[in-house]
Design an enzyme around this catalytic site. Structure first.
Site, PDB file in Angstrom:
ATOM      1  N   HIS A 205     -92.878-116.542 -93.658  1.00 36.47           N
ATOM      2  CA  HIS A 205     -94.088-116.432 -92.844  1.00 36.47           C
ATOM      3  C   HIS A 205     -94.978-115.278 -93.309  1.00 36.47           C
ATOM      4  O   HIS A 205     -96.181-115.303 -93.088  1.00 36.47           O
ATOM      5  CB  HIS A 205     -93.734-116.212 -91.371  1.00 36.47           C
ATOM      6  CG  HIS A 205     -92.872-117.299 -90.800  1.00 36.47           C
ATOM      7  ND1 HIS A 205     -93.314-118.594 -90.659  1.00 36.47           N
ATOM      8  CD2 HIS A 205     -91.591-117.281 -90.350  1.00 36.47           C
ATOM      9  CE1 HIS A 205     -92.340-119.338 -90.131  1.00 36.47           C
ATOM     10  NE2 HIS A 205     -91.288-118.566 -89.941  1.00 36.47           N
TER      11      HIS A 205
ATOM     12  N   HIS B 129     -99.070-104.697 -89.648  1.00 33.37           N
ATOM     13  CA  HIS B 129     -98.472-104.362 -88.352  1.00 33.37           C
ATOM     14  C   HIS B 129     -97.235-103.507 -88.592  1.00 33.37           C
ATOM     15  O   HIS B 129     -96.276-103.960 -89.239  1.00 33.37           O
ATOM     16  CB  HIS B 129     -98.087-105.616 -87.573  1.00 33.37           C
ATOM     17  CG  HIS B 129     -99.253-106.413 -87.092  1.00 33.37           C
ATOM     18  ND1 HIS B 129     -99.127-107.710 -86.627  1.00 33.37           N
ATOM     19  CD2 HIS B 129    -100.565-106.089 -86.983  1.00 33.37           C
ATOM     20  CE1 HIS B 129    -100.332-108.161 -86.248  1.00 33.37           C
ATOM     21  NE2 HIS B 129    -101.213-107.193 -86.465  1.00 33.37           N
TER      22      HIS B 129
ATOM     23  N   THR C 193     -97.247-111.319 -82.104  1.00 35.33           N
ATOM     24  CA  THR C 193     -98.143-112.402 -82.534  1.00 35.33           C
ATOM     25  C   THR C 193     -97.409-113.552 -83.215  1.00 35.33           C
ATOM     26  O   THR C 193     -98.038-114.457 -83.738  1.00 35.33           O
ATOM     27  CB  THR C 193     -99.226-111.853 -83.482  1.00 35.33           C
ATOM     28  OG1 THR C 193     -98.590-111.326 -84.658  1.00 35.33           O
ATOM     29  CG2 THR C 193    -100.032-110.763 -82.802  1.00 35.33           C
ATOM     30  N   THR C 194     -96.086-113.513 -83.205  1.00 36.08           N
ATOM     31  CA  THR C 194     -95.269-114.615 -83.729  1.00 36.08           C
ATOM     32  C   THR C 194     -94.246-115.005 -82.664  1.00 36.08           C
ATOM     33  O   THR C 194     -93.923-114.199 -81.783  1.00 36.08           O
ATOM     34  CB  THR C 194     -94.535-114.190 -85.025  1.00 36.08           C
ATOM     35  OG1 THR C 194     -93.725-113.044 -84.762  1.00 36.08           O
ATOM     36  CG2 THR C 194     -95.530-113.860 -86.132  1.00 36.08           C
TER      37      THR C 194
END
Length: 370
Positions: free
Chosen positions: A209, A253, A320-321
């Site tokens: 990812h 991040h 955010t995942t």
């Protein structure tokens, strides 16, 4: 006077003649009736034989109709009751196959002695196999197969995250989701984030990812009275966060956790410009295969990623995942960090787009440092 003749002898003679004549007529009648009686007996016997023949023919036709062409069975001698029972069972079961695919054969008792005689074996004609689909439980809707892995596009994209697994439900039902477009922040005197980063060993993994960097323990931040330890940082293209509608070339991040398990994320915004030393160190240690984790020989200092101006925006959001866990403290640095076009191109070859769409701010309070 003529003599009177006696009539008695004449009368007797006539009676005798009549008796003789009657006897002759009776014998003649008996002789005449004899051929007629013989002829009648012959006709009756012929009719009985004809009826018997018709009955036997009818019985044969009925037997032939009861046995179909591929199942025709002729008999020899007295029938065994068990053979008759087997044949009736075969007729009810219809054609079938053994587990190995061979045709079912119903064999009579006599076939042990006459295996090659078709009168002793009844072979059932095969029928095409018909499999019924598995029934759907009543009250349960038929659902299309769910994608196995989440992604940033297609059937496993962000719109489907919340339905993929029960633990991903917050991705669609949460009210404090990230990222957001940061607007209308309230300017206040925020305590600065105290970064205590140092040169540390690190490992790089392409997790399918993004490119993720796992850092050694010992890097911490202090903010709002809590201490958080840096666990990892990863990359997004383009940036997930926006400021007043502006989106940047990439984002980083830095994910931290405190002793109670609370998460705090420092978000860096990357724009095209000069090369970035820490980013280049990560690219130099990219593993050749997804899922492999490569340990770097030289350390890096996460502090070298930070902009000179440490002003920031802060709000409460989520990861955010998936599973999109909420209750995450976000600090988005206001000043962008530069990286070169070549460095941007390296990541773009791996992940042209891996950013979650903007989520609703839902009236959340956003603070901005002066």
């Amino acid at each position: 006077m003529p003599p009177i003749l006696s009539l008695r002898p004449l009368h007797c003679a006539l009676v005798a003649a009549c008796l003789v004549a009657g006897a002759g007529l009776s014998q003649a009648a008996e002789h005449a009736e004899a051929p007629k009686t013989v002829a009648s007996g012959a006709v009756a016997e012929h009719g009985a034989l004809e009826k018997t023949a018709k009955a036997e023919k009818t019985e044969k036709v009925e037997k032939a109709e009861k046995v179909s062409a591929p199942e025709k069975l002729t008999e020899r001698g007295p029938r065994d009751p068990m053979d008759m029972l087997r044949e009736k069972l075969a007729a009810k079961l219809g054609a079938a196959r053994n587990p190995d695919g061979s045709v079912v054969r119903v064999v009579s008792k006599a076939s042990a002695e006459e295996a090659d005689d078709d009168r002793a074996t009844l072979t059932l004609a095969p029928r095409p196999s018909r499999r019924r689909p598995a029934p759907i439980a009543r009250g349960e809707p038929h659902e299309a197969p769910r994608p196995v892995n989440w992604d940033y596009g297609g059937s496993g994209g962000p719109d489907a995250w919340g339905q993929m697994k029960p633990e991903f439900a917050k991705c669609s039902s949460g009210t404090r989701q990230s990222p957001i477009d940061i607007q209308d922040g309230i300017k206040v005197n925020l305590d600065p984030v105290q970064f205590d980063y140092r040169a540390s060993g690190f490992r790089v993994i392409d997790n399918g990812h993004t490119v993720q960097v796992n850092v050694a323990p010992g890097n911490t931040i202090d903010v709002m009275g809590r201490r958080y330890e840096l666990m990892r940082f990863d990359f997004q293209r383009p940036s997930e966060e926006r400021i007043d509608g502006r989106q940047f070339d990439m984002g980083i991040h830095l994910v931290h956790k405190d002793a109670d398990g609370h998460l705090a994320v420092v978000a860096l915004l990357l724009e095209r410009g000069a090369a970035q030393a820490v980013v280049q160190s990560v690219w130099n240690n990219l593993p050749l295969e997804k899922g492999d984790e490569l340990a770097a020989r030289t350390p890096l200092n996460p502090a070298d990623l930070l902009p000179v101006d440490r002003g920031y925006f802060t709000y409460m959001g989520s990861m955010t995942t998936p599973p999109c866990s909420e209750g995450v403290l976000w600090m988005v640095m206001k000043q962008p960090v530069q990286l070169s076009a070549e460095q941007l191109g390296i990541f773009a070859r791996l992940y042209p787009m891996n950013a979650r769409p903007i989520q609703s701010a839902s009236g959340r309070l956003i603070k901005e440092s002066n």
